[in-house]
Design a protein around this motif. Sequence first.
Motif, mmCIF file in Angstrom:
data_model
loop_
_atom_site.group_PDB
_atom_site.id
_atom_site.type_symbol
_atom_site.label_atom_id
_atom_site.label_comp_id
_atom_site.label_asym_id
_atom_site.label_seq_id
_atom_site.Cartn_x
_atom_site.Cartn_y
_atom_site.Cartn_z
ATOM 1 N N ALA A 10 12.734 60.384 69.598
ATOM 2 C CA ALA A 10 13.917 60.947 68.942
ATOM 3 C C ALA A 10 13.694 61.095 67.433
ATOM 4 C CB ALA A 10 15.138 60.073 69.224
ATOM 5 N N VAL A 11 13.119 60.079 66.808
ATOM 6 C CA VAL A 11 12.828 60.151 65.370
ATOM 7 C C VAL A 11 11.808 61.253 65.103
ATOM 8 C CG1 VAL A 11 11.837 58.907 63.403
ATOM 9 C CG2 VAL A 11 13.470 57.748 64.905
ATOM 10 N N ALA A 12 10.787 61.338 65.932
ATOM 11 C CA ALA A 12 9.756 62.380 65.761
ATOM 12 C C ALA A 12 10.366 63.774 65.861
ATOM 13 C CB ALA A 12 8.645 62.205 66.793
ATOM 14 N N LEU A 13 11.289 63.975 66.791
ATOM 15 C CA LEU A 13 11.927 65.286 66.933
ATOM 16 C C LEU A 13 12.741 65.650 65.685
ATOM 17 C CD1 LEU A 13 13.009 65.204 70.684
ATOM 18 C CD2 LEU A 13 11.192 66.584 69.648
ATOM 19 N N VAL A 14 13.452 64.682 65.125
ATOM 20 C CA VAL A 14 14.206 64.941 63.897
ATOM 21 C C VAL A 14 13.243 65.244 62.751
ATOM 22 C CG1 VAL A 14 15.828 63.976 62.209
ATOM 23 C CG2 VAL A 14 16.199 63.573 64.658
ATOM 24 N N ALA A 15 12.141 64.501 62.674
ATOM 25 C CA ALA A 15 11.140 64.742 61.621
ATOM 26 C C ALA A 15 10.528 66.132 61.759
ATOM 27 C CB ALA A 15 10.048 63.670 61.683
ATOM 28 N N ILE A 16 10.200 66.526 62.977
ATOM 29 C CA ILE A 16 9.619 67.852 63.220
ATOM 30 C C ILE A 16 10.630 68.943 62.868
ATOM 31 C CG2 ILE A 16 8.844 69.425 65.051
ATOM 32 C CD1 ILE A 16 7.585 66.851 66.380
ATOM 33 N N GLU A 17 11.885 68.733 63.240
ATOM 34 C CA GLU A 17 12.918 69.721 62.909
ATOM 35 C C GLU A 17 13.001 69.934 61.396
ATOM 36 O OE1 GLU A 17 17.662 70.595 63.547
ATOM 37 O OE2 GLU A 17 16.995 68.502 63.552
ATOM 38 N N TYR A 58 13.532 69.340 49.775
ATOM 39 C CA TYR A 58 14.292 68.144 50.135
ATOM 40 C C TYR A 58 14.195 67.857 51.628
ATOM 41 C CZ TYR A 58 16.327 67.774 45.486
ATOM 42 O OH TYR A 58 16.496 67.597 44.140
ATOM 43 N N ASN A 59 14.238 68.890 52.446
ATOM 44 C CA ASN A 59 14.063 68.686 53.882
ATOM 45 C C ASN A 59 12.673 68.127 54.178
ATOM 46 O OD1 ASN A 59 16.380 69.529 55.692
ATOM 47 N ND2 ASN A 59 16.345 71.188 54.197
ATOM 48 N N GLY A 60 11.697 68.552 53.403
ATOM 49 C CA GLY A 60 10.350 68.006 53.561
ATOM 50 C C GLY A 60 10.282 66.524 53.247
ATOM 51 N N PHE A 61 11.026 66.094 52.225
ATOM 52 C CA PHE A 61 11.063 64.662 51.898
ATOM 53 C C PHE A 61 11.697 63.870 53.039
ATOM 54 C CE2 PHE A 61 11.206 66.029 47.231
ATOM 55 C CZ PHE A 61 9.842 65.863 47.083
ATOM 56 N N LEU A 62 12.751 64.416 53.642
ATOM 57 C CA LEU A 62 13.372 63.744 54.786
ATOM 58 C C LEU A 62 12.368 63.632 55.935
ATOM 59 C CD1 LEU A 62 16.899 65.428 54.781
ATOM 60 C CD2 LEU A 62 16.321 63.107 54.044
ATOM 61 N N SER A 63 11.672 64.712 56.201
ATOM 62 C CA SER A 63 10.671 64.714 57.265
ATOM 63 C C SER A 63 9.561 63.699 56.981
ATOM 64 C CB SER A 63 10.087 66.121 57.413
ATOM 65 O OG SER A 63 9.104 66.147 58.411
ATOM 66 N N ALA A 64 9.067 63.703 55.760
ATOM 67 C CA ALA A 64 7.994 62.772 55.388
ATOM 68 C C ALA A 64 8.443 61.324 55.552
ATOM 69 C CB ALA A 64 7.548 63.031 53.952
ATOM 70 N N GLY A 65 9.660 61.033 55.145
ATOM 71 C CA GLY A 65 10.175 59.675 55.293
ATOM 72 C C GLY A 65 10.285 59.257 56.746
ATOM 73 N N LEU A 66 10.720 60.178 57.596
ATOM 74 C CA LEU A 66 10.823 59.863 59.022
ATOM 75 C C LEU A 66 9.444 59.660 59.648
ATOM 76 C CD1 LEU A 66 13.702 62.302 59.937
ATOM 77 C CD2 LEU A 66 13.806 59.804 59.960
ATOM 78 N N PHE A 67 8.489 60.516 59.281
ATOM 79 C CA PHE A 67 7.126 60.319 59.783
ATOM 80 C C PHE A 67 6.553 58.996 59.286
ATOM 81 C CE2 PHE A 67 6.887 65.012 60.604
ATOM 82 C CZ PHE A 67 6.629 64.903 61.957
ATOM 83 N N TRP A 68 6.825 58.663 58.047
ATOM 84 C CA TRP A 68 6.365 57.388 57.504
ATOM 85 C C TRP A 68 6.948 56.243 58.337
ATOM 86 C CZ3 TRP A 68 7.525 55.568 51.814
ATOM 87 C CH2 TRP A 68 6.785 54.431 51.516
ATOM 88 N N GLY A 69 8.224 56.358 58.662
ATOM 89 C CA GLY A 69 8.862 55.337 59.486
ATOM 90 C C GLY A 69 8.208 55.184 60.846
ATOM 91 N N LEU A 70 7.692 56.281 61.387
ATOM 92 C CA LEU A 70 7.023 56.201 62.687
ATOM 93 C C LEU A 70 5.689 55.468 62.617
ATOM 94 C CD1 LEU A 70 7.700 59.783 64.074
ATOM 95 C CD2 LEU A 70 8.668 57.630 64.921
ATOM 96 N N PHE A 77 12.738 52.051 57.416
ATOM 97 C CA PHE A 77 12.418 53.413 56.974
ATOM 98 C C PHE A 77 13.117 54.429 57.875
ATOM 99 C CE2 PHE A 77 9.437 52.997 53.613
ATOM 100 C CZ PHE A 77 8.780 51.794 53.827
ATOM 101 N N LYS A 78 13.041 54.197 59.185
ATOM 102 C CA LYS A 78 13.684 55.115 60.127
ATOM 103 C C LYS A 78 15.198 55.121 59.922
ATOM 104 C CE LYS A 78 10.885 53.121 63.156
ATOM 105 N NZ LYS A 78 10.319 52.542 64.335
ATOM 106 N N ILE A 79 15.774 53.953 59.779
ATOM 107 C CA ILE A 79 17.221 53.850 59.601
ATOM 108 C C ILE A 79 17.648 54.561 58.320
ATOM 109 C CG2 ILE A 79 19.104 52.230 59.130
ATOM 110 C CD1 ILE A 79 17.597 50.244 61.038
ATOM 111 N N PHE A 80 16.955 54.299 57.226
ATOM 112 C CA PHE A 80 17.326 54.902 55.945
ATOM 113 C C PHE A 80 17.233 56.425 55.992
ATOM 114 C CE2 PHE A 80 16.078 56.710 51.849
ATOM 115 C CZ PHE A 80 17.203 56.385 51.097
ATOM 116 N N PHE A 81 16.103 56.958 56.463
ATOM 117 C CA PHE A 81 15.928 58.408 56.444
ATOM 118 C C PHE A 81 16.802 59.107 57.489
ATOM 119 C CE2 PHE A 81 12.324 57.249 53.826
ATOM 120 C CZ PHE A 81 12.461 58.172 52.798
ATOM 121 N N LEU A 82 17.064 58.478 58.617
ATOM 122 C CA LEU A 82 18.017 59.061 59.565
ATOM 123 C C LEU A 82 19.417 59.092 58.954
ATOM 124 C CD1 LEU A 82 16.771 57.465 62.895
ATOM 125 C CD2 LEU A 82 16.741 59.912 62.312
#
Length: 126
Positions: A10-17, A58-70, A77-82
Amino acid sequence: MGRLLLPRIAVALVAIEHAYILVLEMFFWNKPLGLKTFNLTQELADATVTLAANQGLYNGFLSAGLFWGLFTSNRLFKIFFLACVIVAGVFGAATAVPKIFYTQALPAIIALALVLALDKPSARNA
């Protein structure tokens, strides 16, 4: 391990989006794909291309943070960026286009619920 797979997907899908949104906003905003995706006229897209690129970053920063969380063992990290995605999605739905809630905020809400329910912190990564 099984209980961790669903939240990670689920986190990966949000990061990819959000990586995809970065590409759309930074590189295709005033091209046919961007015009169709965002329902823009060529004139409006050309006039706002710099703003869109900034928004895409900015969307890229959100994506990067989510990938970092993974790739870390710390679920914070996942909680914060989600949570950031949720706030951005709710704000976008309230101020721009209501469907943003369903396309951005809702997937992040689902991912956050899965992380909170299934990705329990270990003793070393509360």
